[in-house]
Design a protein around this motif. Structure first.
Motif, PDB file in Angstrom:
ATOM      1  N   MET A   1      96.899  52.842  32.843  1.00  0.00           N
ATOM      2  CA  MET A   1      97.342  52.271  31.561  1.00  0.00           C
ATOM      3  C   MET A   1      96.471  52.792  30.423  1.00  0.00           C
ATOM      4  N   ASP A   2      97.099  53.011  29.308  1.00  0.00           N
ATOM      5  CA  ASP A   2      96.318  53.496  28.164  1.00  0.00           C
ATOM      6  C   ASP A   2      95.682  52.337  27.414  1.00  0.00           C
ATOM      7  N   LEU A   3      94.404  52.486  27.137  1.00  0.00           N
ATOM      8  CA  LEU A   3      93.734  51.472  26.317  1.00  0.00           C
ATOM      9  C   LEU A   3      94.017  51.744  24.854  1.00  0.00           C
ATOM     10  N   LEU A   4      94.023  53.038  24.541  1.00  0.00           N
ATOM     11  CA  LEU A   4      94.182  53.404  23.134  1.00  0.00           C
ATOM     12  C   LEU A   4      95.232  54.503  23.021  1.00  0.00           C
ATOM     13  N   GLN A   5      96.131  54.306  22.082  1.00  0.00           N
ATOM     14  CA  GLN A   5      97.117  55.354  21.811  1.00  0.00           C
ATOM     15  C   GLN A   5      97.085  55.689  20.333  1.00  0.00           C
ATOM     16  N   VAL A   6      96.936  56.952  20.059  1.00  0.00           N
ATOM     17  CA  VAL A   6      96.979  57.410  18.666  1.00  0.00           C
ATOM     18  C   VAL A   6      98.277  58.175  18.529  1.00  0.00           C
ATOM     19  N   LYS A   7      99.132  57.736  17.606  1.00  0.00           N
ATOM     20  CA  LYS A   7     100.458  58.346  17.527  1.00  0.00           C
ATOM     21  C   LYS A   7     100.697  58.995  16.176  1.00  0.00           C
ATOM     22  N   ARG A   8     100.826  60.307  16.205  1.00  0.00           N
ATOM     23  CA  ARG A   8     101.220  61.089  15.020  1.00  0.00           C
ATOM     24  C   ARG A   8     100.471  60.662  13.754  1.00  0.00           C
ATOM     25  N   VAL A   9      99.176  60.771  13.841  1.00  0.00           N
ATOM     26  CA  VAL A   9      98.356  60.323  12.718  1.00  0.00           C
ATOM     27  C   VAL A   9      98.080  61.471  11.741  1.00  0.00           C
ATOM     28  N   TYR A  10      98.261  61.151  10.457  1.00  0.00           N
ATOM     29  CA  TYR A  10      97.941  62.096   9.383  1.00  0.00           C
ATOM     30  C   TYR A  10      96.905  61.455   8.488  1.00  0.00           C
ATOM     31  N   LYS A  11      95.970  62.232   8.010  1.00  0.00           N
ATOM     32  CA  LYS A  11      95.017  61.708   7.029  1.00  0.00           C
ATOM     33  C   LYS A  11      94.505  62.868   6.182  1.00  0.00           C
ATOM     34  N   SER A  12      94.568  62.686   4.868  1.00  0.00           N
ATOM     35  CA  SER A  12      93.960  63.727   4.036  1.00  0.00           C
ATOM     36  C   SER A  12      93.182  63.111   2.890  1.00  0.00           C
ATOM     37  N   TYR A  13      92.147  63.813   2.468  1.00  0.00           N
ATOM     38  CA  TYR A  13      91.313  63.403   1.336  1.00  0.00           C
ATOM     39  C   TYR A  13      91.524  64.438   0.238  1.00  0.00           C
ATOM     40  N   ALA A  14      92.048  63.997  -0.891  1.00  0.00           N
ATOM     41  CA  ALA A  14      92.289  64.905  -2.008  1.00  0.00           C
ATOM     42  C   ALA A  14      92.967  66.178  -1.491  1.00  0.00           C
ATOM     43  N   GLU A  15      92.294  67.318  -1.561  1.00  0.00           N
ATOM     44  CA  GLU A  15      92.953  68.564  -1.127  1.00  0.00           C
ATOM     45  C   GLU A  15      92.678  68.863   0.347  1.00  0.00           C
ATOM     46  N   HIS A  16      91.765  68.057   0.920  1.00  0.00           N
ATOM     47  CA  HIS A  16      91.300  68.371   2.264  1.00  0.00           C
ATOM     48  C   HIS A  16      92.128  67.638   3.318  1.00  0.00           C
ATOM     49  N   LYS A  17      92.714  68.435   4.254  1.00  0.00           N
ATOM     50  CA  LYS A  17      93.483  67.822   5.337  1.00  0.00           C
ATOM     51  C   LYS A  17      92.522  67.500   6.475  1.00  0.00           C
TER      52      LYS A  17
END
Lengths: 316, 433
Positions: free
Chosen positions: A1-17
């Motif tokens: 079983m998965d304890l943690l699932q990260v699904k299709r996460v996007y994050k950017s700071y200003a111009e920085h991906k």
């Protein structure tokens, strides 16, 4: 079983991906290696899991529930850049941090006593952090991270600053914590320790996941089918025994021993080869040359980014 | 909510337990009591007795000078040369030589002991009175008795009348004093404890503990916990200061026997020197206090004291989070300290015209209102709507500053090794969580 699932996460700071369409699964009661060069987005991902910052898009699930503030008490985080209040006493500080994680004072005291005895640091309770060495302070930090017995432990370069003896002590503790049911996300550049303790890994580079899987499977996938055979005898006889399914990559002779590196193709079988040559020459050893995690790391990162590694990003 | 309590408790306890806090708490009242008592004590203990020989060649001033506890006059019937020669042998400490009364410059004072301003002022006034009375007798033929009957002693009593026709007398000196005192307290409180917030944030950032803490609590909780915890430290210190100052003051007063008569003596001196009559300071003080809107002053003091601190505290927390060390704070400190210092300086002008347009606008602006409004309130001219508007604006200012600070703080505390500019801070305001 998965304890943690990260699904299709996007994050950017200003111009920085920082993260681009990143998905991960961390199995319960496993040690998960989160790898990647500096500035790849590891720390951003860790901060998202810790709810220090939120994703722009995508979701994180903790034990099948959408990540929420109530999960904070079940996560323990040891950041890479870590410190404590220099002027505060060790005991007071540990109690404070434990209470911030939701423990009661008496419970925290009891657990701290257990850990202080275990690490043989009972005498430090009334010392100020500034009186301790860096390694000593790291021990306190480790204790405060695991004290509330979190289901998920996030350790960012946990061994930095430790001498080999304490490194082993911490390594042992990490493995023991997994036995007791903790799940550990382990972020490091030290590939040796990855091979030693990780069950699964994910390699992140330039905000994207470029590799994941069980350590054994990853290594299997990266093995190049190269064998080194050491024997005593006639090289000609050895060569004749090989048919087209093998390719000689390298050979050298030291005294009467001959070292040959051969690459096997799909249809070839090392056992068959041995059967033939064993009557021709005296075989001393046969080794499969497997790539280390270090080799895989460098190879994968450079595939994507052949130019020199980028400067560390601002959000380290 | 529980966690913010923990943070407040830590911020409070670690500071209150510090030696520097205890030393400051004990030394502060000693200094303050000293400032209050030493001048009075000096006035009573050091009886600055001047024995003045009056050499009067005009003959107008015989027995004209009144003796006081500090001044004794004696008429000397000898030449000035002789008196001067005798000065160092004799009992006199100074010689007053009145040669002629046509020109003021013909009155000279030779001394071996420097006379104070009030002594000279008293002598001048006596001489002027004598001359005036002599001239009146000569020109208008009035008798000495008639003149001494005319001894006007006037004090102007300002009385305000409100729309309902209710009259209220006011003591400008006391109103000014209370206004200034409140303003000074607020000013120091904001500065001393606001800077502590900033330092605390920088400490957490540079020691890198901040990342551990904000994995347990929200950055906003950490920031507010720190601001509130330090506010409690400040309030504790002020409370202890006022209790201790009061205690030390009364102890010293009784031990050194500085009583009310000594105070009225020093009041006499001030009167001689042309200062306002405060011969019975306690009575005037209590009369003055009665005329003041005490309850209103107290409530609004608390409000502006705390409101101003919270507003500036939030801004200073934001600055602390944006820099890596205290040395880098300079460029961001300027715009915050300027309104504070400005309002403190302008307070002097506001006292002159407490209901003027400058006082009005500055007491509405949240950055200056904590100080300016406190200077205005004791004068009683602040309309209820003005006060309420100013308070609402301060609350809005505080909320706005906290919102801004929280945004900057959240990004700033995790940002290292970057020289932050205003443009950068502006961008941080719009980062998503």
């Amino acid at each position: 079983m998965d304890l943690l699932q990260v699904k299709r996460v996007y994050k950017s700071y200003a111009e920085h991906k920082a993260l681009h369409n990143l998905s991960l699964h961390v199995k319960e009661q496993s040690i998960f290696g989160l790898l990647g060069p500096n500035g790849a987005g590891k720390t951003t991902l860790i901060r998202i899991i810790n709810q220090i910052t939120g994703p722009d898009k995508g979701e994180v699930f903790f034990q099948k529930e959408k990540l929420a503030p109530k999960h904070i008490a079940q996560i323990g985080y040891l950041p890479e850049e870590r410190g404590l209040y220099k002027k505060m006493k060790v005991g007071e500080q540990a109690l404070y941090l434990a209470q911030l994680k939701g423990m009661s004072k008496s419970e925290a005291k009891k657990k701290l006593k257990y850990w202080f005895e275990k690490f043989e640091i009972d005498g430090w309770w009334d010392k100020k952090i500034e009186e301790l060495s860096k390694g000593m302070a790291q021990k306190i930090q480790f204790i405060t991270t695991v004290l509330h017995e979190p289901k998920l432990l996030i350790l960012d370069e946990p061994f930095s600053g430790f001498d080999p003896i304490n490194t082993n002590l911490i390594k042992k503790e990490i493995l023991e914590l997994r036995e007791k049911g903790s799940t550990i996300i382990f972020s490091t550049h030290n590939m040796e320790s990855v091979e030693e303790i990780c069950d699964d890994i994910a390699l992140i580079n330039k905000s994207k996941k470029i590799l994941e899987g069980k350590v054994s499977e990853v290594k299997e996938a990266f093995k190049s089918n190269i064998f080194e055979i050491v024997f005593v005898g006639n090289m000609m006889a050895f060569s004749n025994a090989l048919w087209t399914a093998f390719e000689i990559l390298d050979k050298k002779q030291i005294e009467n021993k001959i070292y040959v590196k051969i690459r096997a193709t799909k249809s070839s079988d090392v056992n068959e080869l041995l059967k033939i040559i064993i009557s021709q020459v005296q075989v001393l050893s046969v080794n499969e040359i497997t790539p280390s995690m270090n080799d895989i790391f460098i190879q994968k990162v450079q595939e994507v980014m052949p130019e020199t590694l980028e400067e560390e990003a601002d959000f380290e | 909510m529980n966690k913010i309590k923990l943070i407040i408790a830590r911020e409070y306890l670690t500071r209150v337990k510090k030696t520097s806090f205890i030393v400051m708490t004990l030394l502060g009242p000693l200094l303050m009591a000293g400032l209050m008592i030493v001048p009075i004590w000096l006035a009573t203990k050091d009886k600055d007795l001047q024995r003045i020989e009056v050499i009067d060649t005009t003959g107008l001033f015989i027995k004209m000078f009144d003796n006081t506890s500090e001044l004794q006059f004696a008429d000397g019937f000898r030449s000035i040369e002789k008196a001067k020669a005798d000065l160092y042998e004799g009992d006199f400490t100074a010689i007053l030589h009145i040669e002629s009364v046509k020109k003021g410059s013909d009155v000279t004072m030779f001394y071996k002991k420097q006379p104070g301003i009030s002594t000279i002022a008293k002598i001048e006034r006596t001489i002027e009175n004598v001359i005036r009375s002599a001239e009146m007798q000569r020109q208008f033929k009035v008798t000495k008795e008639q003149i001494s009957d005319i001894q006007p002693n006037i004090t102007v009593k300002p009385i305000s009348i409100d729309a309902e026709g209710d009259e209220e007398s006011k003591n400008v000196a006391i109103m000014t004093g209370i206004g200034f005192f409140a303003a000074i307290l607020i000013y120091f409180f904001i500065f001393m404890y606001g800077i502590q917030i900033m330092r605390g944030v920088i400490e957490e950032k540079t020691s890198r503990i901040v990342e551990i803490i904000i994995s347990s609590v929200k950055p906003f909780e950490l920031m507010m916990g720190k601001i509130l915890g330090i506010a409690l430290v400040g309030l504790t210190q002020f409370l202890l200061w006022s209790i201790l100052t009061g205690a030390i003051y009364s102890v010293i007063m009784s031990v050194f026997g500085v009583d009310a008569s000594a105070m009225s003596q020093s009041a006499d001196m001030m009167k001689e020197a042309g200062m306002p009559d405060i011969s019975n300071p306690l009575q005037i003080l209590s009369e003055g206090l009665e005329s003041l809107p005490i309850f209103q002053i107290f409530i609004s003091f608390l409000f502006y004291f705390i409101g101003g601190y919270l507003l500036y505290g939030a801004l200073l927390a934001a600055i602390g989070s944006a820099v890596d060390s205290e040395a880098d704070t300079q460029q961001f400190m300027m715009p915050i300290t300027i309104p504070l210092i400005f309002s403190f300086v302008v307070a002097q002008t506001v006292v002159e015209n407490p209901d003027g347009p400058m006082a009005f606008w500055l007491s509405l602006c949240p950055l200056t209102s904590p100080i300016i409004m406190m200077v205005r309130i004791p004068f009683g001219g602040v309309a209820a709507w003005e006060l309420i508007l100013s308070m609402i604006l301060l609350i809005l200012g505080f909320l706005g500053a906290t919102w801004m600070a929280a945004k900057i703080y959240r990004t700033g505390i995790l940002m290292y090794g970057k020289k932050v500019t205003y443009k950068e801070l502006w961008k941080w305001l719009f980062y998503k969580g």
